[in-house]
Design a protein around this motif. Structure first.
Motif, PDB file in Angstrom:
ATOM      1  N   VAL A  92     -29.523   1.532  25.998  1.00 47.82           N
ATOM      2  CA  VAL A  92     -28.669   0.452  26.579  1.00 47.82           C
ATOM      3  C   VAL A  92     -27.295   0.519  25.670  1.00 47.82           C
ATOM      4  N   PRO A  93     -26.112   0.489  26.558  1.00 46.85           N
ATOM      5  CA  PRO A  93     -25.010   0.847  25.729  1.00 46.85           C
ATOM      6  C   PRO A  93     -24.191  -0.518  25.400  1.00 46.85           C
ATOM      7  N   ASP A  94     -23.041  -0.498  24.618  1.00 44.92           N
ATOM      8  CA  ASP A  94     -22.317  -1.422  24.108  1.00 44.92           C
ATOM      9  C   ASP A  94     -21.655  -2.061  25.278  1.00 44.92           C
ATOM     10  N   TYR A  95     -20.623  -3.002  25.154  1.00 45.24           N
ATOM     11  CA  TYR A  95     -19.772  -3.596  25.849  1.00 45.24           C
ATOM     12  C   TYR A  95     -20.042  -3.785  27.546  1.00 45.24           C
ATOM     13  N   ILE A  96     -21.324  -4.426  27.612  1.00 51.39           N
ATOM     14  CA  ILE A  96     -21.679  -4.868  28.771  1.00 51.39           C
ATOM     15  C   ILE A  96     -21.873  -6.437  28.681  1.00 51.39           C
ATOM     16  N   THR A  97     -21.898  -6.970  29.917  1.00 44.22           N
ATOM     17  CA  THR A  97     -22.209  -8.681  29.666  1.00 44.22           C
ATOM     18  C   THR A  97     -23.540  -8.912  28.940  1.00 44.22           C
ATOM     19  N   PHE A  98     -23.395 -10.091  28.386  1.00 44.61           N
ATOM     20  CA  PHE A  98     -24.437 -11.061  27.633  1.00 44.61           C
ATOM     21  C   PHE A  98     -25.520 -10.871  28.669  1.00 44.61           C
ATOM     22  N   GLU A  99     -25.385 -11.406  29.929  1.00 45.00           N
ATOM     23  CA  GLU A  99     -26.676 -11.462  30.757  1.00 45.00           C
ATOM     24  C   GLU A  99     -27.325 -10.181  31.318  1.00 45.00           C
ATOM     25  N   GLY A 100     -26.144  -9.093  31.481  1.00 45.38           N
ATOM     26  CA  GLY A 100     -26.664  -7.797  31.910  1.00 45.38           C
ATOM     27  C   GLY A 100     -27.480  -7.309  30.633  1.00 45.38           C
ATOM     28  N   ASP A 257     -22.872   0.303  35.311  1.00 45.30           N
ATOM     29  CA  ASP A 257     -21.272   0.103  35.891  1.00 45.30           C
ATOM     30  C   ASP A 257     -20.867  -1.164  36.250  1.00 45.30           C
ATOM     31  N   ASP A 258     -22.208  -1.658  36.742  1.00 48.13           N
ATOM     32  CA  ASP A 258     -21.893  -3.228  37.378  1.00 48.13           C
ATOM     33  C   ASP A 258     -21.858  -4.359  36.295  1.00 48.13           C
ATOM     34  N   VAL A 259     -22.197  -4.138  34.973  1.00 44.16           N
ATOM     35  CA  VAL A 259     -22.042  -4.976  33.942  1.00 44.16           C
ATOM     36  C   VAL A 259     -21.311  -4.864  32.882  1.00 44.16           C
ATOM     37  N   SER A 260     -20.546  -3.435  33.041  1.00 45.26           N
ATOM     38  CA  SER A 260     -19.625  -2.989  32.029  1.00 45.26           C
ATOM     39  C   SER A 260     -18.447  -4.048  32.160  1.00 45.26           C
ATOM     40  N   VAL A 261     -17.944  -4.370  30.969  1.00 43.22           N
ATOM     41  CA  VAL A 261     -16.890  -5.384  30.540  1.00 43.22           C
ATOM     42  C   VAL A 261     -15.452  -4.469  30.696  1.00 43.22           C
ATOM     43  N   TYR A 262     -15.732  -3.303  30.671  1.00 44.43           N
ATOM     44  CA  TYR A 262     -14.272  -2.293  30.596  1.00 44.43           C
ATOM     45  C   TYR A 262     -14.308  -1.393  32.037  1.00 44.43           C
TER      46      TYR A 262
END
Length: 263
Positions: A92-100, A257-262
């Motif tokens: 699981v990557p960093d900088y995705i939404t909390f809910e994601g 990609d759909d939950v990335s914040v950047y």
């Protein structure tokens, strides 16, 4: 005098888990064993799960279990919420939404722990812990790096939200390993057993060392915090564009990609 192989078998009745460390090498392992730690939860920043797993396996043996983990940064840099996750089956990557992130952890049936609650702008606040208490397996009630009033606040948060607690050295430096730990009853003899203990919210006791030496280690770790949060590190991450735990990294194959914040 008996030979080593003739010694009577001793059944360990408790398991001491230093539930969050950032460093792992021969010195760390030796210190953990010297301090009676049975398991380390290893979660280095910005390191992909396969790499964490490989290092954890390399340093695990019959005396010490190293549990691979990820401290996932949710949200953007200015409004990030850290979540310590064990028992992941997929990266699981960093900088995705909390809910994601939470949806992915639930999909994988991972154990979700809240490190350093209420600390600075990087941690879940008490209202956030309260809102998500049924999705959280434990919150950190003692962190060697934090100051006494910060740990007291975390303890109050755990009590108010009826969440299980855990303690850790939060060691970014080898000398801090084993300064605090979480004790479970019984013999947790591998990483899966440690994950189960947290996931099942089994009873535990949070313990830390005392005295001037312990206080000094905490102050040294706190001072090290400034280095850990330099803008230079942030610049390196985003200027490179290929940090291992960014959602855009090819290793994630666009799944987040759909939950990335950047972008």
């Amino acid at each position: 005098m008996r030979d080593r192989d003739d010694r009577p078998t001793v059944t360990r009745s408790q398991t001491r888990v230093d539930a969050h460390v950032k460093v792992l090498d021969d010195e760390v392992v030796a210190r953990a064993k010297a301090r009676g730690i049975d398991a380390l939860v290893y979660a280095p920043h910005f390191t992909r799960l396969p790499t964490v797993r490989e290092r954890a396996a390399r340093y695990s043996d019959d005396e010490l279990t190293v549990v691979p983990a990820r401290e996932v940064f949710t949200g953007d840099w200015g409004n990030r919420r850290h979540l310590l996750v064990i028992g992941l089956s997929d990266p699981v990557p960093d900088y995705i939404t909390f809910e994601g992130a939470m949806a992915e952890f639930e999909r994988q049936d991972a154990a979700v722990l809240v490190p350093h609650p209420g600390f600075a702008t990087i941690s879940l606040t008490r209202p956030e812990v309260d809102a998500h208490a049924d999705r959280i397996d434990a919150i950190e009630t003692y962190n060697t790096k934090l100051l006494p009033h910060q740990n007291a606040r975390a303890q109050r948060t755990a009590e108010a939200t009826d969440c299980a607690g855990f303690g850790s050295s939060y060691a970014h430096l080898p000398g801090t390993v084993g300064e605090a730990w979480t004790t479970f009853e019984g013999d947790l003899d591998d990483a899966e057993a440690v994950v189960d203990a947290f996931r099942e919210r089994r009873p535990r006791t949070v313990i830390h060392r005392g005295g001037a030496g312990h206080q000094l280690r905490g102050l040294v770790e706190f001072a090290h915090l400034g280095y850990e949060n330099t803008w230079a590190k942030l610049d390196r991450m985003f200027l490179s564009g290929n940090e291992p735990t960014l959602p855009s990294n090819v290793a994630y194959e666009g799944r987040f990609d759909d939950v990335s914040v950047y972008e």
